[in-house]
Design a protein around this motif. Sequence first.
Motif, mmCIF file in Angstrom:
data_model
loop_
_atom_site.group_PDB
_atom_site.id
_atom_site.type_symbol
_atom_site.label_atom_id
_atom_site.label_comp_id
_atom_site.label_asym_id
_atom_site.label_seq_id
_atom_site.Cartn_x
_atom_site.Cartn_y
_atom_site.Cartn_z
ATOM 1 N N GLU A 21 -0.355 1.936 -3.399
ATOM 2 C CA GLU A 21 1.011 2.272 -3.007
ATOM 3 C C GLU A 21 1.055 3.527 -2.140
ATOM 4 N N ARG A 22 0.111 4.425 -2.364
ATOM 5 C CA ARG A 22 0.069 5.656 -1.566
ATOM 6 C C ARG A 22 -1.383 6.052 -1.384
ATOM 7 N N THR A 23 -1.949 5.675 -0.249
ATOM 8 C CA THR A 23 -3.355 5.943 0.031
ATOM 9 C C THR A 23 -3.532 7.400 0.441
ATOM 10 N N GLY A 24 -4.748 7.766 0.783
ATOM 11 C CA GLY A 24 -5.052 9.135 1.192
ATOM 12 C C GLY A 24 -4.288 9.591 2.427
ATOM 13 N N ASP A 25 -3.881 8.631 3.271
ATOM 14 C CA ASP A 25 -3.105 9.005 4.458
ATOM 15 C C ASP A 25 -1.597 8.910 4.225
ATOM 16 N N GLY A 26 -1.188 8.633 2.979
ATOM 17 C CA GLY A 26 0.230 8.622 2.630
ATOM 18 C C GLY A 26 0.919 7.280 2.790
ATOM 19 N N ARG A 27 0.227 6.302 3.353
ATOM 20 C CA ARG A 27 0.826 4.973 3.545
ATOM 21 C C ARG A 27 0.325 4.002 2.492
ATOM 22 N N SER A 28 1.050 2.910 2.313
ATOM 23 C CA SER A 28 0.604 1.880 1.372
ATOM 24 C C SER A 28 -0.341 0.917 2.080
ATOM 25 N N VAL A 29 -1.100 0.169 1.288
ATOM 26 C CA VAL A 29 -2.011 -0.838 1.816
ATOM 27 C C VAL A 29 -1.768 -2.124 1.029
ATOM 28 N N SER A 30 -1.750 -3.248 1.718
ATOM 29 C CA SER A 30 -1.517 -4.535 1.062
ATOM 30 C C SER A 30 -2.817 -5.079 0.474
ATOM 31 N N VAL A 31 -2.679 -6.081 -0.376
ATOM 32 C CA VAL A 31 -3.846 -6.741 -0.970
ATOM 33 C C VAL A 31 -4.725 -7.309 0.141
ATOM 34 N N ARG A 32 -4.116 -7.957 1.102
ATOM 35 C CA ARG A 32 -4.866 -8.575 2.202
ATOM 36 C C ARG A 32 -5.603 -7.517 3.044
ATOM 37 N N GLU A 33 -4.944 -6.412 3.341
ATOM 38 C CA GLU A 33 -5.581 -5.339 4.118
ATOM 39 C C GLU A 33 -6.769 -4.743 3.375
ATOM 40 N N LEU A 34 -6.603 -4.550 2.063
ATOM 41 C CA LEU A 34 -7.684 -3.977 1.262
ATOM 42 C C LEU A 34 -8.842 -4.965 1.163
ATOM 43 N N ALA A 35 -8.536 -6.238 1.022
ATOM 44 C CA ALA A 35 -9.580 -7.263 0.973
ATOM 45 C C ALA A 35 -10.348 -7.315 2.294
ATOM 46 N N ASP A 36 -9.639 -7.223 3.410
ATOM 47 C CA ASP A 36 -10.301 -7.207 4.718
ATOM 48 C C ASP A 36 -11.238 -6.008 4.836
ATOM 49 N N ALA A 37 -10.778 -4.860 4.372
ATOM 50 C CA ALA A 37 -11.610 -3.651 4.432
ATOM 51 C C ALA A 37 -12.847 -3.776 3.551
ATOM 52 N N ALA A 38 -12.699 -4.450 2.398
ATOM 53 C CA ALA A 38 -13.806 -4.587 1.451
ATOM 54 C C ALA A 38 -14.713 -5.769 1.765
#
Length: 97
Positions: A21-38
């Motif tokens: 909900e609040r990443t290190g840069d202050g923005r949220s990340v979606s499940v899909r975005e996190l899955a793409d990154a991982a």
Amino acid sequence: MRPQENYMVIISPGLLVQLMERTGDGRSVSVRELADAAGCHPSKIDALRNGRREKSTIDEALAIAKRLGVDLLVLWEHTGRTVPVPAEPPHIAAVPA
């Protein structure tokens, strides 16, 4: 024989939800975005968030922590002699070849 995979165990599914909900840069990340990154399927991230899954490979865990902007050990702990690898539920376990 396949080399033993190094797994990490998530410390808290609720913490993962908060960090998304609040990443290190202050923005949220979606499940899909996190899955793409991982480099994994979104259903794996969803299962980690909901507590249906506890473990992930070290590469996935590192990528998730990096995308969320936290140190690895904030969200994950190493498996080994003191932290056993959780067994996967039968419906998730791979079918032998």
